[in-house]
Design an enzyme around this catalytic site. Sequence first.
Site, PDB file in Angstrom:
ATOM      1  N   ASP A 479      84.260  95.817  51.401  1.00 18.73           N
ATOM      2  CA  ASP A 479      85.463  95.252  50.775  1.00 18.73           C
ATOM      3  C   ASP A 479      85.436  93.724  50.812  1.00 18.73           C
ATOM      4  O   ASP A 479      84.642  93.105  51.535  1.00 18.73           O
ATOM      5  CB  ASP A 479      86.691  95.795  51.522  1.00 18.73           C
ATOM      6  CG  ASP A 479      87.910  95.896  50.633  1.00 18.73           C
ATOM      7  OD1 ASP A 479      87.914  95.282  49.553  1.00 18.73           O
ATOM      8  OD2 ASP A 479      88.865  96.587  51.036  1.00 18.73           O
ATOM      9  N   ASP A 549      92.843  99.277  43.100  1.00 22.44           N
ATOM     10  CA  ASP A 549      93.735  99.816  44.138  1.00 22.44           C
ATOM     11  C   ASP A 549      94.842 100.645  43.512  1.00 22.44           C
ATOM     12  O   ASP A 549      95.564 101.344  44.222  1.00 22.44           O
ATOM     13  CB  ASP A 549      94.361  98.667  44.943  1.00 22.44           C
ATOM     14  CG  ASP A 549      93.467  98.233  46.088  1.00 22.44           C
ATOM     15  OD1 ASP A 549      92.471  98.918  46.352  1.00 22.44           O
ATOM     16  OD2 ASP A 549      93.772  97.199  46.714  1.00 22.44           O
TER      17      ASP A 549
HETATM   18  C1  GLA Z   1      91.748  96.619  50.047  1.00 21.99           C
HETATM   19  C2  GLA Z   1      91.097  97.811  49.379  1.00 21.99           C
HETATM   20  C3  GLA Z   1      91.807  99.070  49.769  1.00 21.99           C
HETATM   21  C4  GLA Z   1      91.796  99.222  51.273  1.00 21.99           C
HETATM   22  C5  GLA Z   1      92.388  97.985  51.928  1.00 21.99           C
HETATM   23  C6  GLA Z   1      92.208  97.997  53.422  1.00 21.99           C
HETATM   24  O1  GLA Z   1      93.026  96.392  49.543  1.00 21.99           O
HETATM   25  O2  GLA Z   1      91.063  97.629  48.003  1.00 21.99           O
HETATM   26  O3  GLA Z   1      91.194 100.183  49.162  1.00 21.99           O
HETATM   27  O4  GLA Z   1      90.484  99.436  51.706  1.00 21.99           O
HETATM   28  O5  GLA Z   1      91.782  96.800  51.445  1.00 21.99           O
HETATM   29  O6  GLA Z   1      92.731  96.881  54.015  1.00 21.99           O
END
Ligand code: GLA
Length: 726
Positions: A479, A549
């Site tokens: 990420d 997301d």
């Molecule tokens: C980001 C990612 C999510 C999740 C969060 C965790 O927003 O896109 O899918 O993994 O971080 O903090």
Amino acid sequence: MGIIIDKTQKLFTLQTSNSTYQMKVGKLGDLLHLYYGAKVSSDDLSYLLFDGEAHFAAYPYGNDRRNGSLDILPQEFSSCGTGDFRSLGLDLKNSDGSHVANLKYKGFELSNGKYQLETLPSFFQTERDDVESLKIILADEISKVEVELSYGVFEEKDVITRSVKVINRGEKEITLNKIQSLILDFSGGNFELLHFYGRWAMERQSEIIPIGHNTISFGSNYGVSGNRQNPGFIVMDATTTQNQGNCYGFNLVYSGNFTATAEKASLGQTRITLGLGDNSFTWRLGEGESFQAPEAIMSFSSKGLNNLSHNFHNLVRENLCRSKYSQESRPVLINNWEATYFDFAGNKLIDLAEAAKEIGADLLVMDDGWFGNRNDDNRALGDWFVNEKKLGMSLSELASQVNNLGLKFGLWIEPEMVSEDSDLYRAHPDWALNFPNRKPLLGRNQLVLDLSKEEVRDYIYKLLVDIFDKCTLSYIKWDMNRPISDWYSMDLNTEQQGELQHRYVLGLYDLMGRLTERYPDILFEGCASGGARFDLGMLAFQPQIWTSDNTDAINRLSIQEGTSYLYPISAMGAHVSVSPNHQNGRTTPFDTRVNVAMSGTFGYELDITKICESDKRKAKASTERYKSYQNLIFYGDYYRLDTLPGLKAWQFVSKNQEESLVTVVDTDVEGNPPFNYLKLCGLDENADYEIDGKTYKGNVLMNAGLRLKQSIGNYPSDQFYLRKLS
Ligand code: GLA
């Protein structure tokens, strides 16, 4: 023969199955661009060049006004100080402060196979491909600056790759201010631009705008390719549709700042550029040093946008990512993020894994919150030590309990970041990007590690290796959750600070390259606050990326459709989440959430222990259905289907036309709904296809269409499986 060279005429023709690209050295030694479009013979097309008088123009000294101005002539690579006043491919400063590089043809090299770049990811050829590469060398006689233009011709796949390298063969230092990877000049044009803009949770929305008499410029200054604009885009005739008409697609194999322009100049000539972002960019080159710009790709289709997407999908699927998973089926995963956020312990994850096992999932992913003191998103990034107290067990215990249930185990990491409240930051504040004597800008309360520093990369690498080796790990979600600011590195001197943005990306590729090479059995999935770094650079290391997301099935329609223009379906992470949805509160039926998530690398992202029995049964059946269709979804041709407003429909057709899968979602159910016929694509015209026990001819389904039921309810959807009978 992909590349045909007429040495006497200095004429270079690149032929793919369905397109031709031609360039020629002009009378004054400039490399001119003659043609890119539908396949034509390799005859010299220089009659297309403008031979009128150049008015209000600057043309080379001692020459006729006719014909010589580089502001008017179509070029392969435009450079500063040459009388071309449009968007340039190259801007540099010589040691005397002058901005000029008068690049003339010097020679060429032809080779079999696809050239490779040393420091940057690039497309490669497989045994199945017939690829030739051409390098054309241009040089400035006075400064001794050389530019190498490389072309890789994927003949069968109808794609041409390009790259640019600048070499300082002079004795004095030069400074690059701008270098683009792709310049494409059309001697005319009446085009539209299809580009993909967005924001967090609404990435890659499609927008079509005319390319009028001005310069359209877009890009990213976010340090990553970003969610505001994607580096991939399409230029097309106004009449082009999904299945008809001319269109050109472009993309960049790069994950940092980029810039793209589409410019229609005074005589209607149109220029496209794409390359590294030039905001604050500088790069010094001493004697003998060189700079390699990222690779760009381009493809032409005379059969509309679906066909253009197929060209990109075929290439990206097979020729970019060296991970074995790029050619293999992927596990159906369950991720605990939307199920628990930071509030979990090992036992909860095991419960989740048990429930996931029942619905046929293959892999449990432990998302953010398992390390250091990470109980919310304000702290602990950089402290990559397992929080055994929170988990109630060690990582290897957790992983083996999950494994014992018959599931694989995966982990979330965000290795490029550091929290202010972390042991790592307290020990090494100088490892974060930060302007001297100022407080840094925060994003999600975190700072960005200076990946241009080798010692930082080595430290993170070692920590991650320690963790990865602790358990049987099958998956990593990589990420990255903030835009990059405070571009200042303690390690670089004053003049080099302009190099930092690119050095960061090189550092990132180094770190990712080392980890993905060391762990060939781990499936890596990219993520950046969802889809803020969905680009070919990341896809070179990681075969799939979390698309957004936003897991709402209805918003996902436009997000996944926009993404599908440039990237294969096998690259898009798509999960079934809970309803009402956590991002927008919308309620959608379980089946629709499944049908939409099936157009990607399928998974679940909800507390599966809490769903009702009927949804559980549906989930089990859906997982099975997805697994049986995965090859068709990943390797079939994908078509965006024309529909009435309020509907979205798409179709997968296997390469041998034996089977097909059609999905349709109604986003706006009306009272007394109108009749609806869905014209399918890509089938064998003369074959019979069976759908739900009824038989239809391919040509009937493609011309008269499939009759859809009148919709009723909240966001209903349907899926049809077609099997060829004869
Ligand atoms: C980001 C990612 C999510 C999740 C969060 C965790 O927003 O896109 O899918 O993994 O971080 O903090």
